[in-house]
Design an enzyme around this catalytic site. Structure first.
Site, PDB file in Angstrom:
ATOM      1  N   GLY A   1    -182.873  20.246 -86.349  1.00 16.81           N
ATOM      2  CA  GLY A   1    -181.572  20.829 -86.678  1.00 16.81           C
ATOM      3  C   GLY A   1    -181.758  22.260 -87.136  1.00 16.81           C
TER       4      GLY A   1
ATOM      5  N   CYS B   1    -189.244  17.610 -86.526  1.00 16.96           N
ATOM      6  CA  CYS B   1    -188.911  18.955 -87.001  1.00 16.96           C
ATOM      7  C   CYS B   1    -188.100  18.895 -88.308  1.00 16.96           C
ATOM      8  CB  CYS B   1    -188.193  19.734 -85.899  1.00 16.96           C
ATOM      9  SG  CYS B   1    -188.204  21.505 -86.211  1.00 16.96           S
ATOM     10  N   TYR B   2    -186.793  19.244 -88.275  1.00 19.07           N
ATOM     11  CA  TYR B   2    -185.990  19.140 -89.504  1.00 19.07           C
ATOM     12  C   TYR B   2    -186.056  17.717 -90.048  1.00 19.07           C
ATOM     13  CZ  TYR B   2    -181.971  19.428 -92.647  1.00 19.07           C
ATOM     14  OH  TYR B   2    -181.164  19.407 -93.756  1.00 19.07           O
TER      15      TYR B   2
ATOM     16  N   GLU C   1    -189.694  15.921 -77.419  1.00 18.58           N
ATOM     17  CA  GLU C   1    -188.676  15.685 -76.384  1.00 18.58           C
ATOM     18  C   GLU C   1    -188.618  16.784 -75.335  1.00 18.58           C
ATOM     19  OE1 GLU C   1    -188.249  16.454 -79.505  1.00 18.58           O
ATOM     20  OE2 GLU C   1    -186.446  17.637 -79.894  1.00 18.58           O
TER      21      GLU C   1
ATOM     22  N   LYS D   1    -174.543  12.344 -67.295  1.00 20.96           N
ATOM     23  CA  LYS D   1    -174.176  12.702 -65.922  1.00 20.96           C
ATOM     24  C   LYS D   1    -175.182  12.180 -64.890  1.00 20.96           C
ATOM     25  CE  LYS D   1    -171.198  15.377 -63.665  1.00 20.96           C
ATOM     26  NZ  LYS D   1    -169.774  15.388 -63.988  1.00 20.96           N
TER      27      LYS D   1
END
Ligand code: XMP
Length: 509
Positions: free
Chosen positions: A51, A78-79, A167, A365
């Site tokens: 974030g 991370c965050y 990711e 999608k």
């Protein structure tokens, strides 16, 4: 199922995508989802995303503290990694260096989330703060020269934390790390395969709709096509498909889609409203006004079709092709985002009292496209670039006339055809032609011409929020330009748009 708590990361969707691609259902929830909500999903693991905030800022995002008592494995990224440290009595400090980009990660032992990885791995970082003291009970698992606690864990509690991003594709074995977490640590079962999703959705729709009737609005795009096909498989002739021809669609769009649906024996109602739309748009040059007129007219035509053509059916439901990112984004829509354009999507006024059904509400999608393949829909329709609700109206700058519409449809078709022939089409996120309301002088044969300027737009993007111009090879650009000027009467000059978004938008109005 794996829950991803989103701390505002641009990569939260990417984490969910990776988990799903590994065959496990993933759901994104806001970072402050209460523990009761999280429990409803019965997750086998929780991932805390990255974030933009700093855990050192007052009021920065925190998850419900009770997630640490659930006895469920947690992976902080991370965050998310820093949140774990901060909430479990470790310490986070402002880093001396910002780490941004690829780094070599030294892994202490190839076990747990690092199972089958090498002692040195290429990973991708993007952070300023970093851990300065581990929480009690945790040990370091990986480091870099500038980040001592790039990875840490508490094996007993099954809490794992990494400062880099597994990711993104720049982290070479990132998928392996996620896979280790969800399968070896969380013991997740594979439950997310497109074939089984298709079967399950069809049988759920069948049960829900029962003997009632349902309407779906077909737009020519992938989402409504796949949603409609699932519904048709579920309830057959209890489904009524309405396709409004606004006159603002791409060349042959109505015919191409209608052919597919008719072959499948859909109860298809094509409403020819071209004249109505053109009439209402006559003399209108303001982009927002165009969008509003089209939005209102569309609803009006749709309502009229329901009241007249479909009145004999006991309609209870109305289907929408909402997909997962639409749903997550509208739930989390940032309050401070300023309105750039009024987006047009079909939402019927509540007075109709239909219950809404969204058959593809959980899918991304590309999952919708894969589902389309499972449902045997033609590839050309499934892989079409996105097309905006107001259609070509926002690709004709200034007034819309029948002549301009016709020129644009033809030119756009030539552009797309050339991209497909050169196998460039599938590399591009969205490509289209735009008619500028300006005429310039040219020469063709020995004669003077005075015709319109056409702009070509082709962009690379992930979600349409930001975009870069696509680098079409020069030779191909030249070929496209001569092909358009040669085949389309009314255009004698072609420009290629090389503006990024921001500052420009993708569409022209
Ligand atoms: P902009 O022009 O805002 O476009 O950069 C971003 C993406 O959104 C599409 N777009 C729309 N899609 N209804 C839609 O369903 C609309 O009113 C609309 N306006 C823009 C645009 O094609 C691009 O993919």
């Amino acid at each position: 199922m794996i829950i991803i708590l989103n701390f505002g990361s641009q990569f939260a969707h990417l984490i969910a995508r990776r988990v799903r691609d590994l065959g496990v259902k993933a759901e994104i929830l806001p970072f402050d989802a209460p523990i009761s909500k999280i429990k409803e999903y019965n997750p086998v693991g929780i991932i805390l995303s990255g974030g933009p905030a700093s855990v050192l800022e007052k009021g920065s995002p925190r998850p419900d503290k009770k997630i640490f008592d659930l006895d469920i494995p947690i992976l902080g990224i991370c965050y998310g990694q820093q949140v774990i440290a901060q909430m479990l009595d470790g310490k986070v400090a402002k880093g001396k260096h910002r780490e941004f980009g690829k780094e070599i990660l030294k892994i202490k032992k190839s076990e747990n989330i690092f199972k089958d990885l090498s002692p040195e791995e290429i990973v991708w970082f993007s952070h300023g703060d970093q851990i300065s003291k581990l929480p009690r009970g945790f040990t370091t698992t990986a480091s870099t020269p500038t980040c001592k606690y790039a990875g840490y864990e508490n094996k007993k509690k099954n809490f794992y934390a990494i400062q880099f991003h597994p990711e993104v594709t720049h982290t070479k074995n990132g998928i392996k790390i996620i896979s280790n977490f969800i399968f070896s640590i969380c013991q997740a079962k594979k439950n997310w395969q497109i074939d089984s999703i298709a079967k399950k959705t069809i049988s759920e729709l069948k049960e829900k709709i029962g003997k009632d009737h349902i309407i779906v609005g077909i737009s020519g795009g992938v989402d409504s096509l796949v949603a409609g096909t699932l519904l048709h498989k579920a309830v057959g002739e209890q489904l009524h498909a309405v396709f409004v021809d606004t006159g603002m669609l791409r060349k042959n769009e109505v015919e191409d889609v209608a052919k597919v649906l008719r072959k499948r024996k859909f109860d298809l109602h094509i409403v020819d409203a071209k004249e109505l739309f053109l009439g209402r748009l006559k003399g209108i040059t303001d982009p927002e006004q165009k969008r509003k007129i089209i939005g209102h007219t569309f609803i009006e035509v749709f309502e009229d079709t329901i009241k007249n053509k479909l009145k004999k059916y006991p309609i209870k439901y109305f289907a929408q092709g909402t997909i997962y990112p639409d749903r997550i984004e509208s739930a989390e829509a940032s309050k401070h985002a300023s309105k750039i354009k009024s987006h047009h999507n079909l939402t019927l006024p509540e007075k109709f009292g239909f219950e809404i059904i969204e058959p593809i509400r959980d899918l991304y999608k590309d999952e919708v496209r894969k589902l389309g393949v499972v449902l045997n829909l033609p590839k050309e329709l499934l892989w079409r670039h996105p097309f905006p609700g107001p259609g070509l109206a926002i690709r004709i700058v200034g007034e819309i006339t029948l002549e301009r519409l016709h020129i644009l449809q033809e030119a756009d078709a030539v552009f797309i055809e050339e991209l497909k022939k050169a196998k460039e089409y599938e590399k591009i996120w969205q490509a289209f032609a735009v008619l500028l309301p300006l005429k310039t002088v040219g020469v063709m044969g020995d004669s003077r011409t005075y015709e319109y300027i056409l702009a070509l737009r082709a962009v690379d993007s992930v979600d349409g929020m930001s975009a870069d111009w696509h680098k079409i090879p020069n030779e191909l650009l030249e070929k496209i330009s001569s092909s358009i000027v040669g085949k389309v009467r009314g255009v004698n000059r072609v420009l290629y748009d090389i503006t990024q978004k921001p500052p420009a938008t993708i569409e022209y109005e």
